[in-house]
Write a protein that holds these residues in place. Structure first.
Motif, PDB file in Angstrom:
ATOM      1  N   VAL A 128       0.867  -1.184   0.000  1.00  0.00           N
ATOM      2  CA  VAL A 128       0.000   0.000   0.000  1.00  0.00           C
ATOM      3  C   VAL A 128       0.899   1.227   0.000  1.00  0.00           C
ATOM      4  N   GLY A 139     -11.285   4.746   7.192  1.00  0.00           N
ATOM      5  CA  GLY A 139     -11.588   4.831   5.770  1.00  0.00           C
ATOM      6  C   GLY A 139     -12.694   3.876   5.377  1.00  0.00           C
ATOM      7  N   ALA A 168      -9.841   1.255   4.212  1.00  0.00           N
ATOM      8  CA  ALA A 168      -9.219   1.441   5.527  1.00  0.00           C
ATOM      9  C   ALA A 168      -7.699   1.354   5.411  1.00  0.00           C
ATOM     10  N   ALA A 169      -7.227   0.371   4.656  1.00  0.00           N
ATOM     11  CA  ALA A 169      -5.780   0.224   4.458  1.00  0.00           C
ATOM     12  C   ALA A 169      -5.212   1.476   3.801  1.00  0.00           C
ATOM     13  N   ASN A 191      -6.350   4.497   3.880  1.00  0.00           N
ATOM     14  CA  ASN A 191      -6.425   5.641   4.782  1.00  0.00           C
ATOM     15  C   ASN A 191      -5.209   5.731   5.704  1.00  0.00           C
ATOM     16  N   LEU A 192      -4.605   4.562   5.997  1.00  0.00           N
ATOM     17  CA  LEU A 192      -3.406   4.558   6.846  1.00  0.00           C
ATOM     18  C   LEU A 192      -2.266   5.338   6.199  1.00  0.00           C
ATOM     19  N   VAL A 193      -2.192   5.340   4.888  1.00  0.00           N
ATOM     20  CA  VAL A 193      -1.104   6.073   4.228  1.00  0.00           C
ATOM     21  C   VAL A 193      -1.526   7.457   3.734  1.00  0.00           C
ATOM     22  N   GLY A 219      -3.823   9.542   5.412  1.00  0.00           N
ATOM     23  CA  GLY A 219      -3.943  10.437   6.563  1.00  0.00           C
ATOM     24  C   GLY A 219      -5.039  11.467   6.386  1.00  0.00           C
ATOM     25  N   GLU A 220      -5.167  12.343   7.374  1.00  0.00           N
ATOM     26  CA  GLU A 220      -6.291  13.287   7.435  1.00  0.00           C
ATOM     27  C   GLU A 220      -5.854  14.744   7.350  1.00  0.00           C
TER      28      GLU A 220
END
Ligand SMILES: Nc1nc2c(ncn2[C@@H]2O[C@H](COP(=O)(O)OP(=O)(O)O)[C@@H](O)[C@H]2O)c(=O)[nH]1
Ligand SMILES: Nc1nc2c(ncn2[C@@H]2O[C@H](COP(=O)(O)OP(=O)(O)O)[C@@H](O)[C@H]2O)c(=O)[nH]1
Ligand SMILES: [Mn+2]
Ligand SMILES: [Mn+2]
Ligand SMILES: [Mn+2]
Ligand SMILES: [Mn+2]
Lengths: 257, 257
Positions: A3, A166, A204-205, A207-209, A211-212
């Protein structure tokens, strides 16, 4: 499975072509799953909106007042109006607005963002994220000959568990879920956890990379994910008539009227 | 970021040491996040149970009868009893049992599995998954000098959205969430999507490679995930008093009595 974020994307503006922005910056392969944050799909689609364009209805005024009373938080009735207009149904009015978007996603404030939005008060979610995913996929195929799967994602809260994660809003080129029904476990017994919502797990995976914050990385590529030899299911949002929680929330809201 | 399954794990039995089974089969690095399916933690902890050991209470008999009446599905009152005993509170009795486990997780049937369970009728969730995660982490550190983060996961359904996805039940060596509060977006505006439940996103990513069937891959490693320079939050389960959906479901259940 790998990812990674696509680096170097510019600020996205109305009319921009997301597929083009992505293929210019990364070499895609068949089988890749491209997760695109809805924020840039909305920006490209011109879903920016100004608060002054909304005329609060009675319901919007009531919502703003109840949130102020219940949560002690100031709520602009024009924002309440924007939320109402994005929703097919409002399930909860206070202490926060929980509603069903026109495309079936249930989230707080209709997913309207006020972060990462230059030159506008609000950014509305895409109107038809599945169509956007399909268009991005077609645009990538046209330019490269490669047809990756595409998921339009958002960061969204959920019942019972704190925090956001995510989720998939729309997707193309892969099914929503692996349907394990009819398959067997290690003991030869038919499986109980039957439908695995892989598009949400991929979102979801990603979203870990992504970010917000101010990372500037709205697109993530999932490489070497294998859907595998499973039946597929296309539906991600629950049928309203079978959704106990939705029904309970409807009754609960009414109980407060 | 890379996500891969640990291959070659045996059938896990009561008394097995999960840390040992994992380190024998894969070279771990500092910073790795080891996602362990609760099913093997439960097996190692001896959480197998037989239906005949449960004596159905009145509530269990009522639950079995209502589920049969409402959902037309046969429910063993002894299974209903097992579920009740695992729950701190039952929120919904029919058409399915939704409850809060002793450690705070809200799920259907108290997460009791009947798949991938040899020589027993039922497999209960771990009693204290956070302690299990901590123990696996300590076991790995003792044996290798490397202290990875550990997440004990399950596959679980959720309101509004069809299908199940991987979630975190307990974790050690990393915080539950990135807390973005106080950070700024690309425009310098304070962030609204404030808390990102990374342990759930990691569990979801892991679930994509472990699957639900006879794959025999209950452990996944997430490598090169960067938590980043963010504040941390430790709580994953909502405070009951602030959980609107839980409250609505309580009232809804009562409405059916
Ligand atoms: N390059 C670029 N990054 C953006 C843009 N808008 C948002 N981002 C980044 O995309 C990621 C996700 O942003 P977020 O606001 O959480 O999007 P959402 O989850 O779809 O609501 C973050 O890394 C932001 O910095 C943009 O127009 N261009
Ligand atoms: N090697 C091995 N694999 C197992 C065992 N139990 C379950 N699995 C595998 O672990 C993965 C997850 O199993 P699942 O029943 O979905 O676990 P849960 O999500 O924790 O309920 C699947 O690939 C199963 O085949 C075991 O005792 N040994
Ligand atoms: Mn958003
Ligand atoms: Mn986001
Ligand atoms: Mn399970
Ligand atoms: Mn599972």
């Amino acid at each position: 499975m790998e990812v990674f974020a696509v680096e170097g994307l510019p600020e996205v503006r109305p009319g921009d072509d997301v597929a083009e922005l992505v293929v210019e910056r990364t070499a895609l392969r068949d089988g890749d799953v491209i997760c695109v944050a809805s924020t840039i799909v909305s920006k490209a689609n011109g879903r920016q909106a100004s608060l002054s364009s909304y005329e609060p209805s009675e319901q919007a005024v009531r919502i703003a007042e109840s949130i102020e009373a219940v949560a002690g938080e100031e709520k602009d009735p024009r924002l309440a109006q924007a939320i109402i207009e994005e929703c097919e149904e409002v399930l909860v009015e206070a202490p926060f607005v929980l509603g069903v978007t026109q495309f079936g996603h249930i989230t707080v404030n209709a997913g309207i963002d006020r972060s990462n939005v230059p030159d506008a008060d609000l950014l509305l979610l895409p109107e038809d994220p599945a169509a956007d995913a399909e268009a991005i996929r077609a645009g990538i195929r046209e330019r490269t000959g490669v047809a990756p799967a595409v998921i339009v994602t958002d960061t969204s809260g959920r019942p019972f568990r704190l925090g956001q994660r995510g989720v998939a809003l729309g997707w193309a080129g892969l099914p929503a879920s692996r349907d394990w029904r009819g398959e067997r476990d290690r003991e030869g017994r038919e499986l109980e956890a039957t439908v695995q919502a892989v598009v949400d797990e991929l979102a979801a995976a990603a979203n870990l990379v992504t970010g917000e914050g101010d990372g500037g990385t709205p697109v993530a590529v999932v490489r070497d994910f294998e859907f595998g030899d499973h039946a597929a299911s296309e539906q991600l949002f629950r049928d309203p008539e079978k959704d106990i929680v939705r029904q309970a929330l409807r009754e609960w809201s009414h109980a407060r009227d």
